[in-house]
Design an enzyme around this catalytic site. Structure first.
Site, PDB file in Angstrom:
ATOM      1  N   GLU A  52     104.264  54.986 -23.227  1.00 19.34           N
ATOM      2  CA  GLU A  52     105.021  56.167 -23.629  1.00 19.34           C
ATOM      3  C   GLU A  52     105.775  56.666 -22.405  1.00 19.34           C
ATOM      4  O   GLU A  52     105.190  56.850 -21.339  1.00 19.34           O
ATOM      5  CB  GLU A  52     104.090  57.268 -24.155  1.00 19.34           C
ATOM      6  CG  GLU A  52     103.472  56.961 -25.499  1.00 19.34           C
ATOM      7  CD  GLU A  52     102.511  58.049 -25.955  1.00 19.34           C
ATOM      8  OE1 GLU A  52     102.414  59.097 -25.265  1.00 19.34           O
ATOM      9  OE2 GLU A  52     101.848  57.858 -26.974  1.00 19.34           O
ATOM     10  N   ASP A  63     103.342  70.759 -23.568  1.00 21.43           N
ATOM     11  CA  ASP A  63     102.785  70.084 -22.398  1.00 21.43           C
ATOM     12  C   ASP A  63     102.064  71.056 -21.475  1.00 21.43           C
ATOM     13  O   ASP A  63     102.467  72.204 -21.319  1.00 21.43           O
ATOM     14  CB  ASP A  63     103.895  69.377 -21.622  1.00 21.43           C
ATOM     15  CG  ASP A  63     104.488  68.226 -22.408  1.00 21.43           C
ATOM     16  OD1 ASP A  63     103.703  67.440 -22.951  1.00 21.43           O
ATOM     17  OD2 ASP A  63     105.727  68.125 -22.494  1.00 21.43           O
ATOM     18  N   TYR A 178      99.559  59.085 -33.872  1.00 19.46           N
ATOM     19  CA  TYR A 178      99.022  59.607 -32.617  1.00 19.46           C
ATOM     20  C   TYR A 178      98.165  60.823 -32.955  1.00 19.46           C
ATOM     21  O   TYR A 178      98.697  61.871 -33.328  1.00 19.46           O
ATOM     22  CB  TYR A 178     100.184  59.984 -31.697  1.00 19.46           C
ATOM     23  CG  TYR A 178      99.814  60.446 -30.303  1.00 19.46           C
ATOM     24  CD1 TYR A 178      98.546  60.922 -29.973  1.00 19.46           C
ATOM     25  CD2 TYR A 178     100.753  60.419 -29.280  1.00 19.46           C
ATOM     26  CE1 TYR A 178      98.230  61.339 -28.698  1.00 19.46           C
ATOM     27  CE2 TYR A 178     100.454  60.845 -27.989  1.00 19.46           C
ATOM     28  CZ  TYR A 178      99.190  61.314 -27.716  1.00 19.46           C
ATOM     29  OH  TYR A 178      98.878  61.743 -26.456  1.00 19.46           O
TER      30      TYR A 178
END
Length: 277
Positions: A52, A63, A178
């Site tokens: 990734e 994040d 994911y």
């Protein structure tokens, strides 16, 4: 497309080997273009099965501090969407087999132009996209065009994605799913092994796609625990933190940065590969 591309071929090969894969995340252009390219090109030999590549963005809301800092370093060093695609193209010239998935936010893609971005990404050798701020309700924006362009669109599932929500989440997902094992930002605390196993089993009841599990995996032991129950373990913040640890006070990479980061990936890969033996 999703059954014949690099991602599908890689997961089929992993299944044939009887093991899970290691998915590694690095931020494109961190800490600078050339150092990032050296790390990227060394990842497959170090044991990364899929890669990734984070697209730096000024407002990375999902994040944690480590990846936010990496994105800022990359932007300061001149990272742009075009240069991210150049990294992939350079990598693809040397490696035709390892899947590369771009991960990030919709704004840079929208600014670049969706049609142009997908054409350039496909030409560079990008296999999939993970765009964390586009829900299924917005599939016409990027997901459907990506699939038509021959680029997998990987969706995130979370602990709050209940059985009522999962069909919508999985409807146009391709490549793999994911699973974000903890609610919150990247680099957070790890979920328990039992919780991960239960979540993977629940996802498997809804889809035949491989399930990769990430968020909070910081060690080979944690990666191995995930690899026992999932199709892949995803490690991002811990690798990005390794990059940061090899920078001088002036932000200049130390000579040991690339070998140290790749050495850590080798340890993670050993954990994943030995998980089911």
């Amino acid at each position: 497309m999703s059954e014949t591309g690099r991602i599908a071929r890689r997961f089929a090969a992993l299944k044939a080997e009887g093991r899970a894969g290691l998915v590694t995340f690095i931020t494109a252009g961190d800490p600078d273009h050339e150092t990032c390219r050296a790390v990227l090109e060394g990842l497959p030999e170090a044991g990364a099965d899929l890669i990734e590549l984070g697209m730096p963005f000024t407002d990375p809301m999902a994040d944690g501090p480590a990846i936010q800092a990496a994105g800022l370093r990359a932007l300061k060093a001149g990272a742009k969407t075009k240069r991210v695609l150049e990294l992939v193209a350079d990598f693809r010239a040397k490696d035709q087999d390892t899947p590369v998935i771009l991960m990030g936010y919709y704004n840079p893609i929208y600014s670049y132009g969706v049609e142009r971005f997908l054409a350039d990404a496909k030409a560079a050798g990008v296999d999939g996209l993970i765009v964390v701020d586009l829900p299924p309700e917005e599939d016409e924006e990027l997901c459907i065009p990506a699939l038509k362009a021959g680029v997998n669109f990987v969706r995130l599932a979370t602990p709050t994605s209940d059985d009522a929500r999962l069909p919508a989440v999985l409807k146009n997902t391709s490549g793999f799913v994911y699973y974000v094992s903890v609610a919150g930002i990247t680099g957070a605390a790890s979920a328990s092994d039992a919780a991960v196993a239960e979540a993977v089993a629940r996802l498997k009841r809804h889809t035949d796609l491989p399930v990769a599990v990430g968020f909070g995996i910081k060690s080979p032991e944690q990666a191995a625990a995930v690899a026992r129950v999932a199709d892949a373990a995803v490690v991002g913040s811990a690798i990005v933190s390794r990059v940061a640890a090899n920078l001088g006070e002036d932000g200049v990479p130390k000579p040991r940065l690339v070998p140290d980061v790749l050495g850590f990936v080798r340890q993670l890969a050993a954990g994943v590969r030995g998980a089911r033996t």
